[in-house]
Design a protein around this motif. Sequence first.
Motif, PDB file in Angstrom:
ATOM      1  N   PRO A 229       0.841  -1.206   0.000  1.00 57.33           N
ATOM      2  CA  PRO A 229       0.000   0.000   0.000  1.00 57.33           C
ATOM      3  C   PRO A 229       0.869   1.247   0.000  1.00 57.33           C
ATOM      4  O   PRO A 229       1.997   1.245   0.505  1.00 57.33           O
ATOM      5  N   PHE A 230       0.318   2.344  -0.549  1.00 55.24           N
ATOM      6  CA  PHE A 230       1.083   3.568  -0.755  1.00 55.24           C
ATOM      7  C   PHE A 230       0.322   4.764  -0.212  1.00 55.24           C
ATOM      8  O   PHE A 230      -0.899   4.854  -0.344  1.00 55.24           O
ATOM      9  N   VAL A 231       1.056   5.703   0.396  1.00 53.21           N
ATOM     10  CA  VAL A 231       0.481   6.940   0.916  1.00 53.21           C
ATOM     11  C   VAL A 231       1.081   8.111   0.144  1.00 53.21           C
ATOM     12  O   VAL A 231       2.304   8.280   0.104  1.00 53.21           O
ATOM     13  N   ALA A 232       0.225   8.915  -0.476  1.00 57.25           N
ATOM     14  CA  ALA A 232       0.657  10.106  -1.208  1.00 57.25           C
ATOM     15  C   ALA A 232       0.366  11.342  -0.370  1.00 57.25           C
ATOM     16  O   ALA A 232      -0.721  11.471   0.204  1.00 57.25           O
ATOM     17  N   VAL A 263      -4.468   2.993  -2.074  1.00 55.49           N
ATOM     18  CA  VAL A 263      -3.921   4.338  -1.979  1.00 55.49           C
ATOM     19  C   VAL A 263      -4.540   5.093  -0.812  1.00 55.49           C
ATOM     20  O   VAL A 263      -5.766   5.158  -0.678  1.00 55.49           O
ATOM     21  N   VAL A 264      -3.681   5.661   0.013  1.00 56.36           N
ATOM     22  CA  VAL A 264      -4.094   6.595   1.056  1.00 56.36           C
ATOM     23  C   VAL A 264      -3.537   7.963   0.680  1.00 56.36           C
ATOM     24  O   VAL A 264      -2.396   8.063   0.222  1.00 56.36           O
ATOM     25  N   VAL A 265      -4.331   9.000   0.841  1.00 55.21           N
ATOM     26  CA  VAL A 265      -3.892  10.360   0.536  1.00 55.21           C
ATOM     27  C   VAL A 265      -4.048  11.215   1.780  1.00 55.21           C
ATOM     28  O   VAL A 265      -5.094  11.178   2.443  1.00 55.21           O
ATOM     29  N   SER A 266      -3.011  11.963   2.105  1.00 52.10           N
ATOM     30  CA  SER A 266      -3.044  12.807   3.298  1.00 52.10           C
ATOM     31  C   SER A 266      -3.635  14.180   2.983  1.00 52.10           C
ATOM     32  O   SER A 266      -3.566  14.658   1.848  1.00 52.10           O
ATOM     33  N   LEU A 342     -11.030  15.508  -2.981  1.00 49.12           N
ATOM     34  CA  LEU A 342      -9.684  14.949  -2.934  1.00 49.12           C
ATOM     35  C   LEU A 342      -9.721  13.442  -3.138  1.00 49.12           C
ATOM     36  O   LEU A 342      -8.924  12.883  -3.917  1.00 49.12           O
ATOM     37  N   ARG A 343     -10.612  12.776  -2.452  1.00 47.81           N
ATOM     38  CA  ARG A 343     -10.743  11.322  -2.586  1.00 47.81           C
ATOM     39  C   ARG A 343     -11.057  10.921  -4.020  1.00 47.81           C
ATOM     40  O   ARG A 343     -10.428  10.013  -4.586  1.00 47.81           O
ATOM     41  N   ALA A 348      -8.603   7.746  -3.992  1.00 46.08           N
ATOM     42  CA  ALA A 348      -8.041   7.254  -2.739  1.00 46.08           C
ATOM     43  C   ALA A 348      -8.968   6.230  -2.094  1.00 46.08           C
ATOM     44  O   ALA A 348     -10.196   6.372  -2.114  1.00 46.08           O
ATOM     45  N   ASP A 349      -8.371   5.214  -1.501  1.00 40.23           N
ATOM     46  CA  ASP A 349      -9.123   4.211  -0.750  1.00 40.23           C
ATOM     47  C   ASP A 349      -9.300   4.618   0.709  1.00 40.23           C
ATOM     48  O   ASP A 349     -10.135   4.040   1.414  1.00 40.23           O
TER      49      ASP A 349
END
Length: 376
Positions: A229-232, A263-266, A342-343, A348-349
């Motif tokens: 998993p990846f965080v952007a 994907v997680v987005v901050s 944004l999601r 983004a998940d």
Amino acid sequence: MSPTPLSVLDLSPVPAGGTVGDALRNTIDLARRAEQFGYRRYWLAEHHFAAGVASAAPAVLIGQVAAATRSIRVGSGAVQLGHQTPLAVVEQFGTLDALFPGRIDLGLGRSGQRRAEAVRELATGTPAPPPPEARVVDGLLIPAPFSFASLIASPRFALYSNLLQQPGAEPPDFAEQVGDILALLRGEYRDESELDAHAVPGEGADLQVWLLGSSAGQSAQLAGALGLPFVANYHVSPATVLEAVRAYRAAFTPSAVLAEPYVVVSADAVVAASTGTAREQAAPYGLWVRSIRRGEGAIPFPTPQQAAAHEWSVADRELVADRIATQFVGSPATVAAGLRILRDATRADELLVTTITHDHGARVESYELLAKEWFE
């Protein structure tokens, strides 16, 4: 259909007039409350040499947060791998997993490697191409990019890097470090001569491993290639969030961990009952970001009154414009609507929300109001 999960990224901010102890106790309190509000995970950042940030030792703080909570996942956002060996990371987080099984996330980020790249970039003397202009994509503001090269390559940053590493040490390749961590966790580590090594604690730990990144570079591509998993980071580098998630998805290969990309987005957000109150609480944010981008390190988070009294130069406003413009500030409905944009724009998940206010009660209330609007 269940709402998109929300999680918390906490820097343990030190308020102006407060202490590190205040900040750490506030973190414990916020973690307990975030668990009650329905947030999925609670992550602690790693920052050094910042008077306004107390989260310098995430593994230590993760243990305190996990002990104070019951079910929420707790982890790092992210361990700066350029300053630690893979074995040290595996042993620390293996210890945490042994104490709090099934609840620990190991988020990994590049750090020392970025300075070496920035120094090379400045040394070439090649003029950088003109940055793209700000634009709106699917309703989401993508500002013009901010270059961190001169900040990362500065003498003060070099001093900090030297203090974080053994004398003469050079950060290994990020991919090699991540590969060693995964091998140690699986119990499959071998050196070039086929000698094995086993991390105790650590081997067999039930950790979720994540990679965090701000661009389409190595972190995004490696996370995809490894099927992790990846965080952007929209809250740190909003200009590059879309290219980061695209690069991750393009590189993604199914693994035993994931069958498809995750994907997680901050995002940085401040929520209050009224827009006016939210804006007042968020007002010091620009002054705080300014201190970071001027190479001073994050200052203790100012009061709204201190922020209002500050006289801004044109250059300083330009220095923080992208971060101010992409902070989600307002009523619960307003901020939730912005986060949905944004999601959707990033597909983004999950969203990772970071909120900083001078008053701890206002920060807790911000997370509570957002959760009620988002989940109910």
